[in-house]
Structures are given as structure tokens and as C-alpha cells.
Scaffold this active site. Structure first.
Site, PDB file in Angstrom:
ATOM      1  N   PRO A   2      15.294   9.459   0.593  1.00 51.49           N
ATOM      2  CA  PRO A   2      15.344   8.898  -0.740  1.00 51.49           C
ATOM      3  C   PRO A   2      14.228   7.938  -1.108  1.00 51.49           C
ATOM      4  O   PRO A   2      14.385   6.742  -1.002  1.00 51.49           O
ATOM      5  CB  PRO A   2      16.692   8.162  -0.747  1.00 51.49           C
ATOM      6  N   GLU A   3      13.105   8.440  -1.544  1.00 54.85           N
ATOM      7  CA  GLU A   3      12.181   7.658  -2.358  1.00 54.85           C
ATOM      8  C   GLU A   3      12.247   8.256  -3.757  1.00 54.85           C
ATOM      9  O   GLU A   3      13.018   9.186  -3.999  1.00 54.85           O
ATOM     10  CB  GLU A   3      10.758   7.711  -1.774  1.00 54.85           C
TER      11      GLU A   3
END
Length: 275
Positions: A2-3
Site C-alpha cells: 500500500p503506497e
DNA sequence: CCGCTGTCCTGCCAGC
DNA sequence: TGCTGGCAGGACAGCG
């Protein structure tokens, strides 16, 4: 994973499953993640209909018909699994080890939040309180917005003595950049991760050339990653991240990718073409 | 205020 | 094969 690009991909995947579909039932299978879930979490979600899904940095905001917003952060290992209404019963009954919250939608779909490390956040905020909700209200500029440019980046970095790589991880400087895309953007911009962040601006705070270049590189690597995930790429597409010892991918660069540690996190870069 | 370190939690992989 | 230590894409408290 999760970026910003992965979070945007998750938002797009959740959109058709959630928007306009009433939440019929909520199964909360533990007391919380890092922190306890908000009070009466299941009751406040049950019967609500998501009306819009937006993203800010690494946060997803699900506006609900109840005038509350479900705020989602995936932490290090958060993920959603969508079981479609027509899936066979065995898929519907499948339970994975770290399935913490299961939404049963009125159309029969299941939306399952799974998070082994439990660094994620699922929170509920009253509509009027969103602007004062600290994790969101302190975020820096949205990098893919037109308003984010070299001047905005230089202003956020002015006076900072910390290395530029470390500054890029600070969500107040720019929202949504994480450890992978900080390295990737700096390589694209040919800027050393060791450079002082404050050097992006003149002493008066005006943007230097490097600030314009880096802002453009941040936009480039994030937009490209979003486009790739939409096409369901699975192979690692990174040019420097986790490529220690490999030849620098830049044309005619003779450098070798190095790994260093900055503020306790790995940084990958080419010491030849990044200065 | 700034910048650095440690910590939350589990999974995985290299090395012995 | 099994054990151990280190590391992982995030964020924040606490410290000097």
C-alpha cells in the site's frame, strides 16, 4: 502493498462492490487492529449505503448514507478481497487466517478486510469532523493534483536538514509516497537520496531546478504504477527498489544499484547517475 | 520545533 | 529439516 498507486487500485476495485449497495451485515472478528475499532463499529456500518469512494494520500474515504465516513488505511499488509454474489458457496464460506472484518452487501457480495500485521486503520468519522480528523488534515499536497509542482515541493522541504529521501516519506511533505516510490522517483530525477531536502529551495524558499524535476518524477512514477496495476501486472516493475547489485537501468549509465539505510529504512539508488 | 530511534505485529527468507 | 535473526511497502510516541 500500500503506497498511493496500490491504494488507488484498491479504491477502484472497491468502487463497484460498495457504491450504491447497502451494507446488510457486518462481521467484526476481533476487537481492533493496532487500535480498537470505533464504538459500535458494526452497528454504525450496518444498513448504511456507501455513496462515494475517494482517496487522499494512502487513505480511502468511504462516504456513507448515514453522514459518517469510513476511513481506511491499509498499513503495511492490509488488503480487501471481494467475493462476488455469484461465487460458489465454498468461496463464500472460506475464511483466511487474518480476515478481520467481513461486510455482507445487500446484493450478496462479501467485502473482506484481511491484514496479517494489523497496522491498518478502519475508523468512522462524522461528516462534519472530517476536516479536523488529524491523520487526514495534516497530509501534505496530493502529488497527482495539478496544484502539486516544484514550488509546492520546495516550500514543503524548505529549511529541512533531513535527507530528501527521508523527507519524501513524511506525509506532511507529500501525501502517498512510501519507501518504494521515494527511491524510484529519486532515481528517475537523477537526485541522490542523500541530498539535503532543504537544498530543493533557495534560502528565500524559491524552488530550485531540482524541485521541478523531482516533482515531475514523483508524478511520473506514481501515474505509471497506477496504469500498470490496472493492467494487472504482477512482476516486480521497480527500477531500483530491491535491486541491490544490479546494473543501473539508465541508458549508458555504468553504475550499480546500492542499498543504504536512512532513518531505519532501506534506500536503493545509483551512486553514479544520482547526484 | 526538529530529527532520530524504537515499537506495534506477523510472515518470510537466508544462513547455519 | 528446523531454528534463528533480520527484514518488510507505515506511522507515531518519546526522547535529546
Amino acid at each position: 502493498m500500500p503506497e498511493l498507486p496500490e491504494v488507488e487500485t484498491v479504491r477502484r476495485e472497491l468502487l463497484p462492490a460498495l457504491a450504491g449497495v447497502r451494507i446488510a451485515h457486518v462481521d467484526v472478528r476481533r476487537a481492533g487492529l493496532r487500535r480498537p475499532f470505533p464504538r459500535h463499529f458494526a452497528d454504525r456500518l450496518t444498513g448504511a449505503t456507501p455513496t462515494a469512494l475517494t482517496r487522499r494520500g494512502k487513505f480511502i474515504q468511504v462516504a456513507l448514507s448515514t453522514d459518517e465516513t469510513l476511513v481506511i488505511h491499509l498499513g503495511m499488509s492490509g488488503a480487501f478481497r471481494i467475493v462476488t454474489p455469484d461465487a460458489p458457496d465454498e468461496d463464500r464460506e472460506l475464511r483466511y487466517t487474518h480476515d478481520h472484518v467481513v461486510l455482507t452487501m445487500a446484493d450478496g457480495a462479501l467485502v473482506v478486510y484481511n491484514d496479517p500485521r494489523r497496522f491498518g486503520v478502519l475508523d468512522l468519522v462524522k461528516a462534519g469532523g472530517l476536516a479536523r480528523y488529524a491523520p487526514l488534515s495534516t497530509l501534505g499536497p496530493e502529488p497527482l493534483d495539478a496544484g502539486f509542482d516544484g514550488a509546492a515541493l520546495a516550500a514543503a522541504c524548505a529549511g529541512k536538514r533531513t535527507p530528501i529521501k527521508v523527507a519524501l516519506l513524511d506525509q506532511r511533505v507529500v501525501a502517498g509516497v512510501g519507501n518504494i516510490y521515494a527511491s524510484e522517483a529519486l532515481h528517475h530525477a537523477r537526485i541522490s537520496p542523500r541530498r539535503r531536502a532543504g537544498a530543493l529551495a533557495t534560502p528565500r524558499g524559491a524552488p530550485r531546478e531540482a524541485a521541478h524535476v523531482l516533482a515531475g518524477s514523483i508524478k511520473h512514477v506514481l501515474a505509471l504504477a497506477i496504469a500498470r496495476h490496472e493492467r494487472a501486472y504482477r512482476r516486480s516493475p521497480f527500477l531500483v527498489y530491491e535491486r541491490e547489485g544490479a546494473a543501473c537501468p539508465r541508458r549508458r549509465c555504468e553504475g550499480v544499484i546500492r542499498r543504504i539505510t536512512q532513518a531505519g529504512r532501506s534506500t536503493y539508488y545509483c551512486p553514479v547517475c544520482q547526484r
